[in-house]
Motif scaffolding. Structure first.
Motif, PDB file in Angstrom:
ATOM      1  N   GLN A 163      11.472  46.989  27.727  1.00  0.00           N
ATOM      2  CA  GLN A 163      12.790  47.045  28.350  1.00  0.00           C
ATOM      3  C   GLN A 163      13.537  48.297  27.922  1.00  0.00           C
ATOM      4  O   GLN A 163      14.169  48.957  28.738  1.00  0.00           O
ATOM      5  CB  GLN A 163      13.618  45.803  28.005  1.00  0.00           C
ATOM      6  CG  GLN A 163      14.981  45.794  28.672  1.00  0.00           C
ATOM      7  CD  GLN A 163      14.895  45.902  30.186  1.00  0.00           C
ATOM      8  OE1 GLN A 163      14.087  45.243  30.827  1.00  0.00           O
ATOM      9  NE2 GLN A 163      15.723  46.754  30.769  1.00  0.00           N
ATOM     10  N   SER A 164      13.431  48.654  26.655  1.00  0.00           N
ATOM     11  CA  SER A 164      14.133  49.853  26.187  1.00  0.00           C
ATOM     12  C   SER A 164      13.530  51.110  26.791  1.00  0.00           C
ATOM     13  O   SER A 164      14.208  52.109  26.942  1.00  0.00           O
ATOM     14  CB  SER A 164      14.117  49.933  24.664  1.00  0.00           C
ATOM     15  OG  SER A 164      12.827  50.225  24.181  1.00  0.00           O
ATOM     16  N   TYR A 165      12.240  51.048  27.156  1.00  0.00           N
ATOM     17  CA  TYR A 165      11.599  52.181  27.823  1.00  0.00           C
ATOM     18  C   TYR A 165      12.337  52.515  29.114  1.00  0.00           C
ATOM     19  O   TYR A 165      12.637  53.656  29.399  1.00  0.00           O
ATOM     20  CB  TYR A 165      10.129  51.866  28.123  1.00  0.00           C
ATOM     21  CG  TYR A 165       9.468  52.907  28.962  1.00  0.00           C
ATOM     22  CD1 TYR A 165       9.008  54.078  28.391  1.00  0.00           C
ATOM     23  CD2 TYR A 165       9.339  52.743  30.338  1.00  0.00           C
ATOM     24  CE1 TYR A 165       8.421  55.055  29.159  1.00  0.00           C
ATOM     25  CE2 TYR A 165       8.762  53.720  31.110  1.00  0.00           C
ATOM     26  CZ  TYR A 165       8.300  54.870  30.524  1.00  0.00           C
ATOM     27  OH  TYR A 165       7.725  55.846  31.291  1.00  0.00           O
ATOM     28  N   VAL A 166      12.661  51.502  29.877  1.00  0.00           N
ATOM     29  CA  VAL A 166      13.386  51.693  31.128  1.00  0.00           C
ATOM     30  C   VAL A 166      14.784  52.223  30.847  1.00  0.00           C
ATOM     31  O   VAL A 166      15.243  53.175  31.476  1.00  0.00           O
ATOM     32  CB  VAL A 166      13.455  50.362  31.922  1.00  0.00           C
ATOM     33  CG1 VAL A 166      14.305  50.516  33.158  1.00  0.00           C
ATOM     34  CG2 VAL A 166      12.062  49.891  32.278  1.00  0.00           C
ATOM     35  N   ASP A 167      15.466  51.633  29.869  1.00  0.00           N
ATOM     36  CA  ASP A 167      16.821  52.046  29.527  1.00  0.00           C
ATOM     37  C   ASP A 167      16.855  53.447  28.935  1.00  0.00           C
ATOM     38  O   ASP A 167      17.747  54.235  29.231  1.00  0.00           O
ATOM     39  CB  ASP A 167      17.445  51.067  28.532  1.00  0.00           C
ATOM     40  CG  ASP A 167      17.551  49.660  29.086  1.00  0.00           C
ATOM     41  OD1 ASP A 167      17.565  49.514  30.331  1.00  0.00           O
ATOM     42  OD2 ASP A 167      17.605  48.719  28.280  1.00  0.00           O
ATOM     43  N   ILE A 223      -0.140  54.587  27.453  1.00  0.00           N
ATOM     44  CA  ILE A 223      -0.160  54.610  28.919  1.00  0.00           C
ATOM     45  C   ILE A 223      -0.995  55.794  29.419  1.00  0.00           C
ATOM     46  O   ILE A 223      -1.821  55.649  30.320  1.00  0.00           O
ATOM     47  CB  ILE A 223       1.269  54.672  29.494  1.00  0.00           C
ATOM     48  CG1 ILE A 223       2.005  53.357  29.247  1.00  0.00           C
ATOM     49  CG2 ILE A 223       1.250  55.011  30.990  1.00  0.00           C
ATOM     50  CD1 ILE A 223       3.509  53.425  29.479  1.00  0.00           C
ATOM     51  N   LEU A 224      -0.796  56.957  28.822  1.00  0.00           N
ATOM     52  CA  LEU A 224      -1.542  58.134  29.265  1.00  0.00           C
ATOM     53  C   LEU A 224      -3.028  58.019  28.935  1.00  0.00           C
ATOM     54  O   LEU A 224      -3.873  58.472  29.713  1.00  0.00           O
ATOM     55  CB  LEU A 224      -0.933  59.401  28.680  1.00  0.00           C
ATOM     56  CG  LEU A 224       0.447  59.728  29.259  1.00  0.00           C
ATOM     57  CD1 LEU A 224       1.067  60.914  28.538  1.00  0.00           C
ATOM     58  CD2 LEU A 224       0.373  59.998  30.757  1.00  0.00           C
ATOM     59  N   THR A 251      -1.104  48.840  29.759  1.00  0.00           N
ATOM     60  CA  THR A 251      -1.854  48.638  30.999  1.00  0.00           C
ATOM     61  C   THR A 251      -0.922  48.185  32.112  1.00  0.00           C
ATOM     62  O   THR A 251      -0.994  48.685  33.242  1.00  0.00           O
ATOM     63  CB  THR A 251      -2.980  47.605  30.786  1.00  0.00           C
ATOM     64  OG1 THR A 251      -3.871  48.093  29.781  1.00  0.00           O
ATOM     65  CG2 THR A 251      -3.748  47.350  32.071  1.00  0.00           C
ATOM     66  N   SER A 252      -0.033  47.268  31.787  1.00  0.00           N
ATOM     67  CA  SER A 252       0.940  46.790  32.766  1.00  0.00           C
ATOM     68  C   SER A 252       1.824  47.922  33.270  1.00  0.00           C
ATOM     69  O   SER A 252       2.041  48.085  34.472  1.00  0.00           O
ATOM     70  CB  SER A 252       1.786  45.690  32.137  1.00  0.00           C
ATOM     71  OG  SER A 252       2.841  45.319  32.974  1.00  0.00           O
ATOM     72  N   LYS A 253       2.329  48.723  32.351  1.00  0.00           N
ATOM     73  CA  LYS A 253       3.205  49.840  32.733  1.00  0.00           C
ATOM     74  C   LYS A 253       2.428  50.906  33.515  1.00  0.00           C
ATOM     75  O   LYS A 253       2.952  51.477  34.474  1.00  0.00           O
ATOM     76  CB  LYS A 253       3.857  50.439  31.477  1.00  0.00           C
ATOM     77  CG  LYS A 253       4.826  51.547  31.776  1.00  0.00           C
ATOM     78  CD  LYS A 253       5.983  51.065  32.628  1.00  0.00           C
ATOM     79  CE  LYS A 253       6.912  52.219  32.954  1.00  0.00           C
ATOM     80  NZ  LYS A 253       7.829  51.913  34.040  1.00  0.00           N
ATOM     81  N   SER A 257       3.273  52.594  37.312  1.00  0.00           N
ATOM     82  CA  SER A 257       3.688  53.996  37.390  1.00  0.00           C
ATOM     83  C   SER A 257       3.194  54.653  38.671  1.00  0.00           C
ATOM     84  O   SER A 257       2.168  54.287  39.228  1.00  0.00           O
ATOM     85  CB  SER A 257       3.187  54.769  36.176  1.00  0.00           C
ATOM     86  OG  SER A 257       1.803  54.967  36.247  1.00  0.00           O
ATOM     87  N   THR A 258       3.960  55.627  39.109  1.00  0.00           N
ATOM     88  CA  THR A 258       3.597  56.369  40.325  1.00  0.00           C
ATOM     89  C   THR A 258       3.306  57.831  40.036  1.00  0.00           C
ATOM     90  O   THR A 258       2.818  58.538  40.907  1.00  0.00           O
ATOM     91  CB  THR A 258       4.732  56.287  41.359  1.00  0.00           C
ATOM     92  OG1 THR A 258       5.937  56.797  40.771  1.00  0.00           O
ATOM     93  CG2 THR A 258       4.950  54.855  41.811  1.00  0.00           C
ATOM     94  N   SER A 259       3.619  58.267  38.830  1.00  0.00           N
ATOM     95  CA  SER A 259       3.489  59.680  38.506  1.00  0.00           C
ATOM     96  C   SER A 259       3.353  59.863  37.007  1.00  0.00           C
ATOM     97  O   SER A 259       3.890  59.075  36.222  1.00  0.00           O
ATOM     98  CB  SER A 259       4.742  60.405  39.013  1.00  0.00           C
ATOM     99  OG  SER A 259       4.945  61.617  38.370  1.00  0.00           O
TER     100      SER A 259
END
Length: 151
Positions: free
Chosen positions: A10-14, A33-34, A76-78, A82-84
């Motif tokens: 959640q903090s990632y989004v914020d 993620i990368l 994996t979920s994130k 992701s789109t980019s």
């Protein structure tokens, strides 16, 4: 740890909209993620790559087995959402040291080498990330050689 990772998500989004210092757990999430993007790039998920990712998460970030598995699941979920790559590389440029950037590239190579062959798509993802985070070509090659020598 699971609640920490969920709050991190959640903090990632914020935090993507704030210029404040980056939380180390958030940096770990971005790096994971990368690395997953490298795994997904050849459209063939290999158990050796999965195991190498868990090893990298444990050794690089000092996580126990359960925490590494939870980070893997969250990343994996994130990665699926992701789109980019830019949303991640922009944060890397804002918050990662040069040493952390080189470690990320090396770890991405470790994932790519895990199945015994480098697919052109894996190479392409690592090259693209490297360019977007301003890692020099000589460092890109040096990290590739170091990762190869670990396998």
């Amino acid at each position: 740890m699971l609640s920490t990772l969920k709050s991190l998500f959640q903090s990632y989004v914020d935090a993507s909209n704030t210029p404040d210092a980056q939380d180390p757990l958030q940096e770990n999430l971005i790096a994971a993620i990368l690395m997953i993007e490298v795994m997904k790039s050849d459209h063939h998920l290999d158990d050796r790559e999965e195991q190498e990712l868990l090893t990298v998460l444990s050794t690089t970030f000092g996580l126990d087995e359960d925490s590494a598995a939870e980070l893997h699941e969250l990343a994996t979920s994130k990665a699926e959402e992701s789109t980019s790559l830019f949303e991640f590389t922009a944060q890397i440029n804002a918050h990662f040291s040069n040493e952390a950037k080189l470690s990320l590239i090396k770890n991405m190579w470790r994932i790519a080498f895990a199945d015994g062959e480098i697919d052109r798509y894996e190479d392409g993802v690592i090259r693209q990330v490297s360019e977007l985070i301003y890692v020099s070509h000589s460092d890109f090659i040096r990290m590739k050689i170091e990762a190869r020598d670990l396998n």
